[in-house]
Design a protein around this motif. Structure first.
Motif, PDB file in Angstrom:
ATOM      1  N   VAL A 173     -32.512 -28.509  -6.976  1.00 20.31           N
ATOM      2  CA  VAL A 173     -31.673 -28.727  -8.127  1.00 20.31           C
ATOM      3  C   VAL A 173     -30.311 -29.160  -7.580  1.00 20.31           C
ATOM      4  O   VAL A 173     -29.595 -28.545  -6.937  1.00 20.31           O
ATOM      5  CB  VAL A 173     -31.297 -27.283  -9.013  1.00 20.31           C
ATOM      6  N   ALA A 174     -30.016 -30.309  -8.149  1.00 21.57           N
ATOM      7  CA  ALA A 174     -28.602 -30.938  -7.745  1.00 21.57           C
ATOM      8  C   ALA A 174     -27.709 -30.092  -8.045  1.00 21.57           C
ATOM      9  O   ALA A 174     -27.263 -29.441  -9.376  1.00 21.57           O
ATOM     10  CB  ALA A 174     -28.621 -32.261  -8.348  1.00 21.57           C
ATOM     11  N   GLY A 175     -26.671 -29.619  -7.040  1.00 21.23           N
ATOM     12  CA  GLY A 175     -25.493 -29.048  -7.089  1.00 21.23           C
ATOM     13  C   GLY A 175     -25.653 -27.687  -7.113  1.00 21.23           C
ATOM     14  O   GLY A 175     -24.575 -26.939  -7.294  1.00 21.23           O
ATOM     15  N   GLN A 176     -26.862 -27.035  -7.091  1.00 22.93           N
ATOM     16  CA  GLN A 176     -27.123 -25.689  -7.007  1.00 22.93           C
ATOM     17  C   GLN A 176     -27.013 -24.912  -5.815  1.00 22.93           C
ATOM     18  O   GLN A 176     -27.289 -25.537  -4.687  1.00 22.93           O
ATOM     19  CB  GLN A 176     -28.548 -25.328  -7.573  1.00 22.93           C
ATOM     20  N   ARG A 177     -26.072 -23.869  -5.627  1.00 20.45           N
ATOM     21  CA  ARG A 177     -25.946 -23.200  -4.365  1.00 20.45           C
ATOM     22  C   ARG A 177     -27.077 -21.942  -4.246  1.00 20.45           C
ATOM     23  O   ARG A 177     -27.402 -21.501  -5.219  1.00 20.45           O
ATOM     24  CB  ARG A 177     -24.756 -22.410  -4.487  1.00 20.45           C
ATOM     25  N   ARG A 178     -27.777 -21.941  -3.037  1.00 18.75           N
ATOM     26  CA  ARG A 178     -28.711 -21.071  -2.981  1.00 18.75           C
ATOM     27  C   ARG A 178     -28.532 -20.011  -1.666  1.00 18.75           C
ATOM     28  O   ARG A 178     -28.112 -20.582  -0.459  1.00 18.75           O
ATOM     29  CB  ARG A 178     -30.175 -21.652  -2.786  1.00 18.75           C
ATOM     30  N   LEU A 179     -28.184 -18.936  -2.054  1.00 21.18           N
ATOM     31  CA  LEU A 179     -27.554 -17.805  -0.821  1.00 21.18           C
ATOM     32  C   LEU A 179     -28.643 -16.902  -0.563  1.00 21.18           C
ATOM     33  O   LEU A 179     -29.347 -16.121  -1.667  1.00 21.18           O
ATOM     34  CB  LEU A 179     -26.568 -17.278  -1.311  1.00 21.18           C
ATOM     35  N   PRO A 180     -28.851 -16.460   0.700  1.00 17.24           N
ATOM     36  CA  PRO A 180     -29.904 -15.390   1.054  1.00 17.24           C
ATOM     37  C   PRO A 180     -29.147 -14.025   0.839  1.00 17.24           C
ATOM     38  O   PRO A 180     -27.666 -13.994   1.017  1.00 17.24           O
ATOM     39  CB  PRO A 180     -30.089 -15.674   2.633  1.00 17.24           C
ATOM     40  N   TRP A 181     -29.940 -13.083   0.673  1.00 19.50           N
ATOM     41  CA  TRP A 181     -29.292 -11.583   0.555  1.00 19.50           C
ATOM     42  C   TRP A 181     -28.646 -11.340   2.039  1.00 19.50           C
ATOM     43  O   TRP A 181     -29.279 -11.800   3.033  1.00 19.50           O
ATOM     44  CB  TRP A 181     -30.353 -10.761   0.214  1.00 19.50           C
ATOM     45  N   PRO A 182     -27.447 -10.502   1.827  1.00 24.48           N
ATOM     46  CA  PRO A 182     -26.721 -10.139   3.140  1.00 24.48           C
ATOM     47  C   PRO A 182     -27.824  -9.044   3.754  1.00 24.48           C
ATOM     48  O   PRO A 182     -28.371  -8.468   3.179  1.00 24.48           O
ATOM     49  CB  PRO A 182     -25.371  -9.646   2.575  1.00 24.48           C
ATOM     50  N   ARG A 183     -27.383  -8.767   4.964  1.00 26.33           N
ATOM     51  CA  ARG A 183     -27.862  -7.682   5.747  1.00 26.33           C
ATOM     52  C   ARG A 183     -27.040  -7.149   6.612  1.00 26.33           C
ATOM     53  O   ARG A 183     -26.076  -7.893   7.207  1.00 26.33           O
ATOM     54  CB  ARG A 183     -29.189  -8.530   6.818  1.00 26.33           C
ATOM     55  N   PRO A 184     -26.661  -5.838   6.450  1.00 22.33           N
ATOM     56  CA  PRO A 184     -27.801  -4.892   5.361  1.00 22.33           C
ATOM     57  C   PRO A 184     -27.174  -5.104   4.115  1.00 22.33           C
ATOM     58  O   PRO A 184     -26.326  -5.601   3.747  1.00 22.33           O
ATOM     59  CB  PRO A 184     -27.311  -3.673   5.840  1.00 22.33           C
ATOM     60  N   LEU A 185     -28.109  -5.167   3.248  1.00 23.48           N
ATOM     61  CA  LEU A 185     -28.335  -5.701   1.843  1.00 23.48           C
ATOM     62  C   LEU A 185     -27.111  -4.655   1.074  1.00 23.48           C
ATOM     63  O   LEU A 185     -26.173  -5.365   0.429  1.00 23.48           O
ATOM     64  CB  LEU A 185     -29.476  -5.310   1.063  1.00 23.48           C
ATOM     65  N   ARG A 186     -27.067  -3.587   1.036  1.00 18.61           N
ATOM     66  CA  ARG A 186     -26.145  -2.776  -0.079  1.00 18.61           C
ATOM     67  C   ARG A 186     -24.811  -2.922   0.871  1.00 18.61           C
ATOM     68  O   ARG A 186     -23.679  -2.842  -0.068  1.00 18.61           O
ATOM     69  CB  ARG A 186     -26.482  -1.330  -0.008  1.00 18.61           C
ATOM     70  N   ALA A 187     -24.752  -2.962   2.135  1.00 17.34           N
ATOM     71  CA  ALA A 187     -23.096  -3.096   2.578  1.00 17.34           C
ATOM     72  C   ALA A 187     -22.608  -4.223   2.040  1.00 17.34           C
ATOM     73  O   ALA A 187     -21.186  -4.323   1.824  1.00 17.34           O
ATOM     74  CB  ALA A 187     -23.345  -2.667   4.041  1.00 17.34           C
ATOM     75  N   GLY A 188     -23.329  -5.264   2.164  1.00 17.65           N
ATOM     76  CA  GLY A 188     -22.633  -6.653   1.883  1.00 17.65           C
ATOM     77  C   GLY A 188     -22.580  -7.429   0.482  1.00 17.65           C
ATOM     78  O   GLY A 188     -22.107  -8.485   0.193  1.00 17.65           O
ATOM     79  N   LEU A 189     -23.544  -6.352  -0.256  1.00 13.85           N
ATOM     80  CA  LEU A 189     -23.881  -6.887  -1.665  1.00 13.85           C
ATOM     81  C   LEU A 189     -22.613  -7.110  -2.544  1.00 13.85           C
ATOM     82  O   LEU A 189     -22.417  -8.158  -3.363  1.00 13.85           O
ATOM     83  CB  LEU A 189     -24.738  -5.949  -2.466  1.00 13.85           C
ATOM     84  N   ARG A 190     -21.656  -6.213  -2.716  1.00 14.00           N
ATOM     85  CA  ARG A 190     -20.636  -6.197  -3.612  1.00 14.00           C
ATOM     86  C   ARG A 190     -19.651  -7.373  -3.223  1.00 14.00           C
ATOM     87  O   ARG A 190     -19.204  -8.043  -3.998  1.00 14.00           O
ATOM     88  CB  ARG A 190     -19.876  -5.160  -3.360  1.00 14.00           C
ATOM     89  N   GLU A 191     -19.418  -7.733  -1.988  1.00 13.29           N
ATOM     90  CA  GLU A 191     -18.739  -8.787  -1.520  1.00 13.29           C
ATOM     91  C   GLU A 191     -19.321 -10.148  -2.091  1.00 13.29           C
ATOM     92  O   GLU A 191     -18.401 -11.078  -2.493  1.00 13.29           O
ATOM     93  CB  GLU A 191     -18.398  -8.741   0.025  1.00 13.29           C
ATOM     94  N   LEU A 192     -20.700 -10.322  -1.677  1.00 13.65           N
ATOM     95  CA  LEU A 192     -21.327 -11.468  -1.998  1.00 13.65           C
ATOM     96  C   LEU A 192     -21.080 -11.717  -3.646  1.00 13.65           C
ATOM     97  O   LEU A 192     -20.875 -12.812  -4.249  1.00 13.65           O
ATOM     98  CB  LEU A 192     -22.837 -11.241  -1.670  1.00 13.65           C
ATOM     99  N   LEU A 193     -21.413 -10.762  -4.310  1.00 11.40           N
ATOM    100  CA  LEU A 193     -21.327 -10.779  -5.688  1.00 11.40           C
ATOM    101  C   LEU A 193     -20.113 -11.134  -6.173  1.00 11.40           C
ATOM    102  O   LEU A 193     -19.859 -11.841  -7.529  1.00 11.40           O
ATOM    103  CB  LEU A 193     -22.132  -9.306  -6.457  1.00 11.40           C
ATOM    104  N   ALA A 194     -19.118 -10.799  -5.662  1.00  9.92           N
ATOM    105  CA  ALA A 194     -17.645 -10.908  -6.253  1.00  9.92           C
ATOM    106  C   ALA A 194     -17.206 -12.097  -6.198  1.00  9.92           C
ATOM    107  O   ALA A 194     -16.097 -12.614  -6.783  1.00  9.92           O
ATOM    108  CB  ALA A 194     -16.430  -9.614  -5.423  1.00  9.92           C
ATOM    109  N   GLY A 195     -17.794 -12.922  -5.064  1.00 11.91           N
ATOM    110  CA  GLY A 195     -17.358 -14.338  -4.965  1.00 11.91           C
ATOM    111  C   GLY A 195     -17.981 -15.430  -5.778  1.00 11.91           C
ATOM    112  O   GLY A 195     -17.920 -16.453  -5.685  1.00 11.91           O
ATOM    113  N   LEU A 196     -18.869 -14.881  -6.700  1.00 15.05           N
ATOM    114  CA  LEU A 196     -19.640 -15.927  -7.409  1.00 15.05           C
ATOM    115  C   LEU A 196     -19.188 -16.017  -8.641  1.00 15.05           C
ATOM    116  O   LEU A 196     -18.733 -15.322  -9.427  1.00 15.05           O
ATOM    117  CB  LEU A 196     -21.466 -15.161  -7.681  1.00 15.05           C
ATOM    118  N   GLU A 197     -19.549 -17.297  -9.341  1.00 14.01           N
ATOM    119  CA  GLU A 197     -19.008 -17.787 -10.672  1.00 14.01           C
ATOM    120  C   GLU A 197     -20.170 -18.571 -11.076  1.00 14.01           C
ATOM    121  O   GLU A 197     -21.046 -19.141 -10.534  1.00 14.01           O
ATOM    122  CB  GLU A 197     -17.749 -18.699 -10.658  1.00 14.01           C
TER     123      GLU A 197
END
Length: 409
Positions: free
Chosen positions: A53-77
């Motif tokens: 899909v043109a222009g779409q960002r695709r990001l894998p889950w962080p590892r470990p998941l829970r430790a990196g999840l909030r940081e990942l979600l906070a930067g999404l728009e």
């Protein structure tokens, strides 16, 4: 339409269930959400199933998941979609996101779960089996479910899980159990391996699909139920063990209920905490023990009896109690006369919490009599006698009498 976000939840993450059949198996609603998303989150396997899909960002889950999840979600728009296997609320990322963000920030569009697909393949009614997820968890969780004639669906972490389950079954005396490995369910690549006896699968290192569910028809001995009072020899111990009949009495009074947390203070072999957790999969416990060898022994007992999630704290109460999750119940099996132990336990209890203290010495008995006079509750003396040889005859051998104080807040 169920699963469709409404205006008040504009900042939602839409969790899309996707099967092994990938894009072709998604509903029109799910395809629409994926196609319009600014960001799509998922495991590499899930992301690879989607068309570009043109222009779409695709990001894998962080590892470990829970430790990196909030940081990942906070930067999404923008519009965000998260991909999950099958039903995202069956041991899936949907549950994790709800815990992290709250239910108002998450919309779930499920697909058919791997549990439902496995059940259909095996022709097992929903009420006829247990389901255990070992995705990101210890495979020892399966041990709690073992019983003659029991059926279990194990949600695998990867292609190695079936062999780990087979080894566990053999070690537990369930070598004749029938094991079926169901791979890539719901796709054109779906496979069924088995049924085979667990003993025959242990040394088979053949290729299995990474995405699989293990179906187990249990054949083996009765290992002890979920009602309090496992045999004493079910536990590895050095003599510091709350014996079976006394343990059953204590557990009847601390009364484990789903979702509740226990402190087992002066845990010895960890028997009370372990039986508390065996009562329901959502029960949690912290065992506090000052002796390092016993700490290691508690961990082994917990794994062998199917509750590897038992938290074991090496330390002395009351100092070791600081910072622990608030308990719904506390059992003090040793060290009650140490200054502050009982007071700390009582202060930490949630409303409606239960406290049980055991004592075998005169010093502890005096303390419990004072506590009973001050706070009420229930004060009981428990004496147990067992048959034992007396020369060429047989007679009753008494164990040490235990004084038990029980209190409900």
């Amino acid at each position: 339409m169920p699963g469709t976000p409404h205006p008040s939840t504009a900042a939602t993450i839409i969790v899309i269930g996707i099967g092994a059949d990938g894009w072709s198996g998604l509903s029109d609603e799910s395809r629409h959400h994926v196609s319009r998303a600014s960001v799509v989150l998922g495991g590499p396997r899930h992301l690879a199933l989607l068309p570009e899909v043109a222009g779409q960002r695709r990001l894998p889950w962080p590892r470990p998941l829970r430790a990196g999840l909030r940081e990942l979600l906070a930067g999404l728009e923008g519009a965000v979609v998260a991909l999950a296997s099958g039903d995202p609320m069956v041991s899936g990322i949907g549950s994790t996101l709800v815990d992290a963000l709250g239910p108002d920030r998450v919309v779930v569009v499920p697909a058919v779960s791997s549990v439902a697909l496995a059940r259909a393949e095996m022709r097992w009614p929903a009420e006829s089996h247990a389901t255990v997820s070992v995705v990101g968890r210890d495979v020892s969780l399966v041990r709690r479910q073992l019983a003659p004639g029991r059926r279990i669906l194990v949600l695998s972490a990867d292609e190695h899980t079936p062999f780990q389950v087979a080894r566990l079954l053999v070690d537990a005396g369930y070598a004749r159990s029938l094991v079926t490995v169901l791979g890539d369910l719901g796709s054109e690549r779906s496979t069924v391996v088995g049924p085979r006896a667990a003993a025959g699968l242990v040394d088979d290192h053949g290729d299995l699909p990474r995405l699989n569910v293990v179906a187990v028809d249990c054949v083996g001995p009765h290992l002890g139920g979920w009602v309090a009072g496992l045999p004493d020899d079910a536990f590895e111990h050095d003599g510091q063990l709350t014996k079976r009949d006394l343990r059953a009495s204590a557990l009847a009074r601390i009364a484990p209920a789903p979702g509740e947390h226990l402190w087992d203070v002066g845990a010895g072999a960890g028997s009370v905490a372990i039986e508390w957790m065996r009562a329901d999969p959502t029960c949690t416990a912290t065992a506090v023990e000052a002796d390092a060898e016993r700490v290691a022994r508690i961990t082994r007992n917990a794994s062998r009896l199917g509750v590897p999630g038992l938290q074991v704290v090496h330390g002395t109460a009351p100092e070791a109690l600081a910072g622990l999750p608030a308990p719904d119940a506390v059992f003090v099996g040793g060290g009650a006369t140490r200054a502050g132990v009982v007071d700390s336990a009582m202060a930490a209890l949630r409303p409606g919490g239960r406290l049980v203290v055991h004592g075998v010495t005169l010093e502890t008995e005096r303390l419990l009599a004072v506590l009973y006079a001050e706070h009420g509750g229930e004060l009981t003396r428990l004496g147990v006698e067992s048959v034992a040889p007396i020369g060429s005859f047989t007679g009753w051998a008494p164990a040490r009498t235990v004084t038990q104080w029980a209190l409900m807040r």
